[in-house]
Design an enzyme around this catalytic site. Sequence first.
Site, mmCIF file in Angstrom:
data_model
loop_
_atom_site.group_PDB
_atom_site.id
_atom_site.type_symbol
_atom_site.label_atom_id
_atom_site.label_comp_id
_atom_site.label_asym_id
_atom_site.label_seq_id
_atom_site.Cartn_x
_atom_site.Cartn_y
_atom_site.Cartn_z
ATOM 1 C CD GLN A 8 -2.966 -0.894 -0.067
ATOM 2 O OE1 GLN A 8 -3.204 0.207 -0.553
ATOM 3 N NE2 GLN A 8 -3.478 -2.010 -0.574
ATOM 4 C CD GLU B 167 -8.112 3.833 1.169
ATOM 5 O OE1 GLU B 167 -8.631 3.935 0.043
ATOM 6 O OE2 GLU B 167 -6.902 4.042 1.378
ATOM 7 C CG HIS B 168 -7.362 -0.586 2.627
ATOM 8 N ND1 HIS B 168 -6.716 0.560 2.190
ATOM 9 C CD2 HIS B 168 -7.997 -1.106 1.555
ATOM 10 C CE1 HIS B 168 -6.954 0.726 0.901
ATOM 11 N NE2 HIS B 168 -7.724 -0.259 0.491
ATOM 12 C CG ASP C 80 -6.204 -2.185 -3.459
ATOM 13 O OD1 ASP C 80 -7.114 -1.725 -2.755
ATOM 14 O OD2 ASP C 80 -5.003 -1.967 -3.243
ATOM 15 C CG HIS D 111 -45.072 27.176 8.232
ATOM 16 N ND1 HIS D 111 -44.386 28.317 7.929
ATOM 17 C CD2 HIS D 111 -44.282 26.134 7.819
ATOM 18 C CE1 HIS D 111 -43.220 28.003 7.376
ATOM 19 N NE2 HIS D 111 -43.135 26.676 7.288
#
Length: 423
Positions: free
Chosen positions: A253, A321-322, A355, A414
Site C-alpha cells: 500500500q 481506509e483499510h 483492490d 404555516h
Amino acid sequence: MKIIRVTNVEKFSAQILPKQPQKNKFIVETILKNVQKNGDSAIRKYEKQFSGAKITSLRLSQNEIRDAFSKVSENKINAIRQAKLRLEKTESIVKSILKNKTINTDGIKISKKFTPIQSVGCYIPGGLARYPSSVIMSVIPAKIAGVKRIVIVSPPNSDGKIDPLTVVTAKICGANEIYRVGGAQAIAALSYGTKSISKVDKIVGPGGAFVTLAKSMVSERTSIDMLAGPTELGIIADATANPKYIALDLISQSEHSKDTLCYLITNSEKLAKSVDKIITDMVNKIKRSEFVKTSLKDNGFIAICKNNSDMIKLANELAPEHLQIMTKNPDTFGTKITSPGLVLLGHNTPSSASDYLLGSNHILPTNRFGKTRGSLSVLDFIKINTQVSTSKSVLFKISKHLEIFTEAEGLPNHYEAVRGRIT
C-alpha cells in the site's frame, strides 16, 4: 519504521491525523476559480504546467479509444472483465434490496422510490501510476444504479495521452465520455462545466491531496462521494501473525505514493521488531522503493499497545481506509471494529487483493471519514424520491397539532396555509 509504545490511545491518535499544508488550499482555490472563469483555456494551461502536455481536444475521440484497444492484450482484457463481473455481482445484490414502497397512514400516502442520479463524473488517478481498477470501482456501481451519463476524467502523460488500459477499462465498463484532464482542474471542470465538459451532478473517485481538497471545496455546489485521499492501511496483528505477510502488505500500500499512511498495531514487541527488520532488509531491493521508503519513514509507524482492548480502541480512533486483522481470532476482533472503511479478516485476506478482485470496492473513505460511511457502492448513485399526498379531511384532523408547532416556532403563516383549506 518508527516503533512507538502507546500508553495513551487518545493522545497518540490525536497526533496522527494528517494536516493539509495551507499553501495547498491557496493553490487549489486559485485553480478552481481560474477554471470557473476561463474554462477550457485554463484547463489546457494547467495540463501544460503540470504534465507538460499540449492539449487541443480534451475529449478522447472514438479513433483514440479504438487505438487504445489495439495496445491492450487479451489477457489484460480478460482480467478487466473478471474484476468487472465480481463487482457487478456484489452491487447487483445490494441494489436488489432497494424496493419501492408506498406507505398509507391515516389517509396520508407516502411513496418512496429509488431513482438513479442523472450524471456523475469519475476521477481516475494517473500521475504516479495507472489505475484501471479505479475505473471499475467507480463506473460499475453507477451503471448498476442506472446512471445515464458517466464521465471519466484522468490525467494525461506528457504526450497528452491517457494510459490505454484505463481507456479500455472505461469503455468496457460503459463510461459515456472520457477526458484527458487531471488534478484540481478536472474537479473544477466537472463541477462548473466548460465548453468541452458539461458539469455533472456528482463527483466520485480517489485522488491525491490536491484532488481531495478540490472535491471538498466544490462540495458546496456539487455533490461528492467522500474525501478519498492518499491510501491508508492499518494492520492489527498479534504474535500469531506472519511478520513477512505484514511487511509485504505495508509495502504494497505504501508504494502508491509518498504520502500514504501505513502502520501496524500490535501487542507483541517481538512481532514489531521482526516486521521492521524485514521491511529494512527488503526496501532497497523492491520496485518503487523510493515511494515505499519515503512513505514508511515519514508517515508509517508500528504501535505497540498494552493489550487487545487498546489495539481495538486505537484502530477505531484512527479509522483507516483499510484495516487488516491478522490475529488468532480475527472474527472476534472484527465484531468490535466499527470505524475503518474496509475490514479484511484473517492472515490470507490482503488489502492488495481487495483492490482488484475480491468483489469489494477499493474507493474508500480516508482521513477518518470511515467513522461515518463505507466504500463507494450503488447506494452513492441512487437517491430516494419521496412523494406525498393527503386530503382536506386529513388536514383537518392534524390542524390542532400543527397549530401548536407553528406557534412554538413563530411561523404563523404555516398554519394559515392549512387553515385556509379547512375553513
